[in-house]
Structures are given as structure tokens and as C-alpha cells.
Scaffold this motif. Structure first.
Motif, mmCIF file in Angstrom:
data_model
loop_
_atom_site.group_PDB
_atom_site.id
_atom_site.type_symbol
_atom_site.label_atom_id
_atom_site.label_comp_id
_atom_site.label_asym_id
_atom_site.label_seq_id
_atom_site.Cartn_x
_atom_site.Cartn_y
_atom_site.Cartn_z
ATOM 1 N N TRP A 269 0.794 -1.072 0.032
ATOM 2 C CA TRP A 269 -0.092 0.140 0.018
ATOM 3 C C TRP A 269 0.939 1.198 0.048
ATOM 4 O O TRP A 269 1.818 1.431 0.782
ATOM 5 C CB TRP A 269 -0.637 -0.032 1.327
ATOM 6 C CG TRP A 269 -1.999 -1.012 1.293
ATOM 7 C CD1 TRP A 269 -1.956 -2.026 1.873
ATOM 8 C CD2 TRP A 269 -3.030 -1.286 0.579
ATOM 9 N NE1 TRP A 269 -2.944 -3.110 1.864
ATOM 10 C CE2 TRP A 269 -3.628 -2.441 1.172
ATOM 11 C CE3 TRP A 269 -3.740 -0.233 -0.164
ATOM 12 C CZ2 TRP A 269 -4.927 -2.711 0.448
ATOM 13 C CZ3 TRP A 269 -5.000 -0.644 -0.559
ATOM 14 C CH2 TRP A 269 -5.591 -1.800 -0.117
ATOM 15 N N ASP B 234 -1.174 7.157 0.347
ATOM 16 C CA ASP B 234 -2.187 7.871 -0.083
ATOM 17 C C ASP B 234 -3.313 6.553 -0.437
ATOM 18 O O ASP B 234 -4.445 6.932 -0.691
ATOM 19 C CB ASP B 234 -2.009 8.376 -1.766
ATOM 20 C CG ASP B 234 -1.789 7.466 -2.664
ATOM 21 O OD1 ASP B 234 -1.670 6.338 -2.619
ATOM 22 O OD2 ASP B 234 -1.679 8.086 -3.638
ATOM 23 N N GLY B 235 -2.980 5.284 0.004
ATOM 24 C CA GLY B 235 -4.211 4.372 0.027
ATOM 25 C C GLY B 235 -4.081 3.356 -1.191
ATOM 26 O O GLY B 235 -4.903 2.636 -1.496
#
Length: 184
Positions: A165, A168-169
Motif C-alpha cells: 500500500w 495515499d491508499g
């Protein structure tokens, strides 16, 4: 657990004691029995939150009665009232039968009321603990099931359960994992 919902069984061979206890506990749903066998008969048909038994009764004493009662309704809170100060019997009752309170006759009405209120509080706490323990067991079973599925997926397609990940996701793809057909 409110008082109206609490069922209390009173067992004593003396009718006047039963009447007196019944008056003290008038805010509860009270059932009386004049003997251990009669109390056991009630226990087979009605669920009780608390049982208050005399210690010395003919035919079946309070300890024998509570032992048999406990086999029928193990979750009921048990209280003994007695006119005899027998410390060894009290210790035995507490240790072997989990008797919640041992109250001497003549009793103080507030002592009886307090014992019942504290007994109901203990019963509520024990029920909540049991419900929470059941919930934890169910959640653990689901987690074990999910873990087994992830392990099976990982065994079938190594690396499929590992995701990188970005802060920022978004998902970071390793270029070695991308097929040549999808490269730009």
C-alpha cells in the motif's frame, strides 16, 4: 435485571419464616416451598434467579437441597439462612456449592434485601460475561475461518494475499508481477 423480573424461591420448613421473608421480598416474584423436595419440584417447572434456603430442615437439609437444586438450575444465586452459627458448615456451603451469602436468623431485613440485590447484580454480571465470552468465541471462529481461506489462497497463488500500500491508499504494483501484455 429489574426487581419485577426476578424470580425468588424461598425454602423453609417454618411457615412463619416463609411469610416473613415473603413480606421482606414483596417487590420480587416470590415462590415458597415448605421442604427441599417441594422446592425441587418448583425448580423443575420455574426458572429462579435466586434461591433462599433454610440450613436445617427435616427430610432434606439446606445443603442437600441446594446441591440437588444446583444440578437443575446451576446459574441461580444461592443464599442460606440459618438459626445455627456453624462456621464449618458455612465454609463448606460456600466452597462446595458456591453459596453467595450465609445469613443468620434472626436477620436484619436490610441484610436480606441487600443480599438479594447484590445476588441479582452478580447474576447480571455473570450473564453479561457469558454473553461476551460467547461473542468472542464466535468472532474467533470467524477469524479462524478467514485465516484458513487466506492460507488456501496463498497456497494456490503465492503472493496473492500480500498487498503493498502507498501512503495515499493506492496499491503499489511490483513490475515483475505485471504481465508483458499490460506494460506500456
Amino acid at each position: 435485571m429489574n426487581n419485577e423480573a426476578a424470580n425468588i424461591l424461598l425454602v423453609d420448613d417454618e411457615p412463619n419464616i416463609l411469610k416473613s421473608l415473603g413480606r421482606v421480598l414483596k417487590n420480587y416474584s416470590v415462590t415458597t416451598a415448605n421442604s427441599g423436595p417441594e422446592g425441587l419440584a418448583h425448580a423443575l417447572t420455574t426458572r429462579f434467579d435466586i434461591v433462599v434456603s433454610d440450613y436445617r430442615m427435616p427430610e432434606m437439609d439446606g445443603i442437600m437441597f441446594l446441591e440437588k437444586f444446583m444440578a437443575i438450575q446451576p446459574e441461580a444465586i444461592r443464599i442460606i439462612v440459618t438459626g445455627y452459627a456453624d462456621l464449618e458448615a458455612a465454609q463448606n456451603a460456600i466452597n462446595t456449592l458456591g453459596v453467595f451469602r450465609f445469613i443468620n436468623k434472626p436477620w436484619n431485613n436490610l441484610e436480606i434485601i441487600n443480599a438479594v440485590e447484590k445476588g441479582l447484580e452478580l447474576k447480571r454480571i455473570l450473564q453479561e460475561n457469558k454473553a461476551l465470552a460467547d461473542q468472542i468465541r464466535q468472532q474467533q471462529a470467524r477469524l479462524n475461518e478467514q485465516d484458513a481461506i487466506l492460507k488456501a489462497l496463498e497456497a494456490e497463488e503465492p503472493g496473492i494475499t500480500k498487498v503493498n500500500w502507498a501512503p495515499d491508499g493506492s496499491i503499489i504494483l511490483d513490475e515483475s508481477d505485471i504481465d508483458d501484455d499490460f506494460k506500456f
